[in-house]
Design a protein around this motif. Structure first.
Motif, PDB file in Angstrom:
ATOM      1  N   GLY A 215      -1.001  10.108  18.681  1.00  0.00           N
ATOM      2  CA  GLY A 215      -1.221  11.085  17.627  1.00  0.00           C
ATOM      3  C   GLY A 215      -0.370  12.332  17.769  1.00  0.00           C
ATOM      4  N   ALA A 216       0.129  12.598  18.958  1.00  0.00           N
ATOM      5  CA  ALA A 216       0.941  13.792  19.190  1.00  0.00           C
ATOM      6  C   ALA A 216       2.412  13.562  18.893  1.00  0.00           C
ATOM      7  N   THR A 217       2.767  12.384  18.404  1.00  0.00           N
ATOM      8  CA  THR A 217       4.157  12.107  18.085  1.00  0.00           C
ATOM      9  C   THR A 217       4.530  12.725  16.734  1.00  0.00           C
ATOM     10  N   ARG A 218       5.799  12.986  16.560  1.00  0.00           N
ATOM     11  CA  ARG A 218       6.265  13.679  15.366  1.00  0.00           C
ATOM     12  C   ARG A 218       5.967  12.897  14.084  1.00  0.00           C
ATOM     13  N   ILE A 219       6.125  11.565  14.141  1.00  0.00           N
ATOM     14  CA  ILE A 219       5.958  10.786  12.915  1.00  0.00           C
ATOM     15  C   ILE A 219       4.535  10.888  12.382  1.00  0.00           C
ATOM     16  N   LEU A 220       3.545  10.942  13.280  1.00  0.00           N
ATOM     17  CA  LEU A 220       2.161  11.052  12.824  1.00  0.00           C
ATOM     18  C   LEU A 220       1.815  12.482  12.426  1.00  0.00           C
ATOM     19  N   GLU A 221       2.249  13.443  13.222  1.00  0.00           N
ATOM     20  CA  GLU A 221       1.920  14.839  12.926  1.00  0.00           C
ATOM     21  C   GLU A 221       2.610  15.337  11.660  1.00  0.00           C
TER      22      GLU A 221
ATOM     23  N   TYR B 263       0.861  -1.182   0.000  1.00  0.00           N
ATOM     24  CA  TYR B 263       0.000   0.000   0.000  1.00  0.00           C
ATOM     25  C   TYR B 263       0.898   1.232   0.000  1.00  0.00           C
ATOM     26  N   ARG B 264       0.328   2.388  -0.322  1.00  0.00           N
ATOM     27  CA  ARG B 264       1.139   3.610  -0.359  1.00  0.00           C
ATOM     28  C   ARG B 264       1.670   3.950   1.035  1.00  0.00           C
ATOM     29  N   LEU B 265       2.885   4.482   1.050  1.00  0.00           N
ATOM     30  CA  LEU B 265       3.542   4.809   2.312  1.00  0.00           C
ATOM     31  C   LEU B 265       3.742   6.319   2.431  1.00  0.00           C
ATOM     32  N   SER B 266       3.777   6.774   3.669  1.00  0.00           N
ATOM     33  CA  SER B 266       4.102   8.167   3.954  1.00  0.00           C
ATOM     34  C   SER B 266       5.625   8.342   3.863  1.00  0.00           C
ATOM     35  N   PRO B 267       6.108   9.559   3.632  1.00  0.00           N
ATOM     36  CA  PRO B 267       5.362  10.826   3.610  1.00  0.00           C
ATOM     37  C   PRO B 267       4.637  11.125   2.306  1.00  0.00           C
TER      38      PRO B 267
END
Length: 425
Positions: free
Chosen positions: A297-303, A203-207
């Motif tokens: 959700g407040a972690t850098r990787i998610l934000e 599946y597509r990956l971030s970023p």
């Protein structure tokens, strides 16, 4: 040489201590995880390497002085600690929390994982005898977007032409890395030998991808499966889903958000229901703290990389990305698996998800807590991995039998029987 042996003893002792009590502070979290993960899940290989290094150093004068003898004592103590992890993994017993009953994942007569793969882990990269793999099957094509999967199925077609159960595997990697070639291989090979058709899905990956594009891709696969399953000998009406870490999060989202229009743009009418879910060491709640000092959700990787919006002003969005938000009475059966020594996703995360799911869902919710296991423990075909894979196969096969009998989901008979047997560990 005595000081070389002393240095080895100190190093081995520190590594063994980290395996039993991994560090969770911001600086040491990642290196502590990788070191503990490799040490625990490759414990037999680590033990042989340490023993050889200690013996060679001692043979070349390492014991000529107090430093060498001190190093030897530390090395022996460290090896004893690693040996204890080997014993623990060979006696893998998980506890169904709140029931206090042990679930023996290694019953006599169950399909066994091959010993050769435990000795030479690289063998898991090769399809097992009796398994055929079709790679890079295109399941979604839209403009320049092309998403592919690998199919694992029995080498021989079913004699009676009967359709086989399907299993969707979702790789992990913090939503930003990972590939179908790297994860789920021991499980998919084993399941194919037991008559399942497995689909290892990219599946597509971030970023590059922004949430919920990861989930939308996987929904496209479920819709594709319903249309194309029979081409691979699979039953379009029976699909279970599994995955670890970020794949565990996505496994739970796929299972709990069936037919949610928000996650099926342009194919809202497609049926995306699944018949069972087995998430490994997943994240299930982005918007509440508890297992961690601040919400996930407040972690850098998610934000910054995945959701790409600040948590403080967008908590509703993070709630919509959390499996716990979609818990419902008609949820499919769940078998949640987590390691007690997980230093990346605390085991409390799984416990609170299971508790809430049990409070609402009418389907059975089984929780397996692997004593001494780190995050990602199933990537390597270790003793613990073998026992868990055998248990997952029994669980899913039981669900499929109930589906064929039309009895509705319940705790599979194999699981019930094992609860009645005495523990071996």
């Amino acid at each position: 040489m005595p000081y070389v042996l002393l240095a080895l003893g100190i190093l081995f002792a520190l590594v063994a201590a980290n395996a039993h009590a991994p560090r969770r502070n911001a600086v040491l979290l990642v290196p502590s995880f990788f070191l503990g993960w490799l040490t625990i899940e490759m414990a037999p290989h680590v033990l042989v390497t340490w023993a050889a290094a200690t013996a060679l150093t001692a043979a070349f004068g390492g014991l000529d002085g107090w430093a060498g003898w001190t190093g030897l004592a530390l090395a022996l103590a460290a090896m004893a600690g690693i040996a204890a992890t080997v014993v623990a993994s060979r006696r893998t017993v998980v506890t169904l929390r709140d029931s206090g009953a042990p679930l023996d994942l290694d019953p006599e007569g169950a399909p066994r994982y091959p010993l050769a793969h435990l000795i030479v882990p690289q063998l898991c990269l090769i399809p097992r005898k009796g398994v055929r793999v079709e790679r890079n099957v295109l399941y979604r094509e839209e403009g320049r977007l092309r998403l592919r999967l690998d199919v694992f199925r029995p080498a021989d077609d079913a004699a009676d032409g009967e359709l086989r159960p399907g299993l969707m595997q979702i790789h992990g990697g913090a939503w930003v890395i990972g590939d179908k070639r790297e994860q789920g291989l021991p499980l998919l090979n084993h399941m194919a030998l037991q008559g399942w058709v497995g689909f290892n899905v990219n599946y597509r990956l971030s970023p590059r991808a922004t949430w919920p594009e990861h989930l939308i891709d996987l929904k496209h696969f479920v819709a594709w499966y319903k249309e194309h399953a029979e081409e691979y000998g699979a039953d379009p009406d029976f699909l279970c889903v599994t995955g670890g870490s970020a794949g565990g999060h996505l496994t739970a989202m796929v299972a709990l958000t069936a037919n949610e229009p928000e996650f099926q743009p342009g194919f809202e009418d497609a049926d995306t229901t699944v018949q069972g879910a087995v998430p490994f060491y997943g994240v299930y709640n982005f918007f509440e703290a508890g297992p961690w000092p601040v919400p996930m959700g407040a972690t850098r990787i998610l934000e910054k990389m995945v959701v790409k919006k600040p948590f403080a002003e967008n908590q509703e969005l993070y709630a919509k990305a959390s499996p716990v938000t979609y818990i419902r009475e008609d949820a499919p059966p769940f078998f949640v698996i987590h390691g007690s020594h997980d230093s990346l996703i605390p085991v409390a995360e799984a416990r609170r998800f299971v508790e809430r799911l049990r409070d609402v869902s009418a389907s059975p919710v089984i929780y397996a807590e692997m004593k001494g296991a780190q995050h990602g423990f199933d990537v390597f075909p270790s003793y613990r991995t073998a026992r868990v894979i055998e248990g997952v196969e029994r669980y899913l096969t039981g669900l499929h039998r109930q589906y064929r009998q039309g009895t509705g989901p319940g705790v599979p008979e194999e699981v019930t029987q094992s609860l009645e047997e005495p523990s071996v560990g």
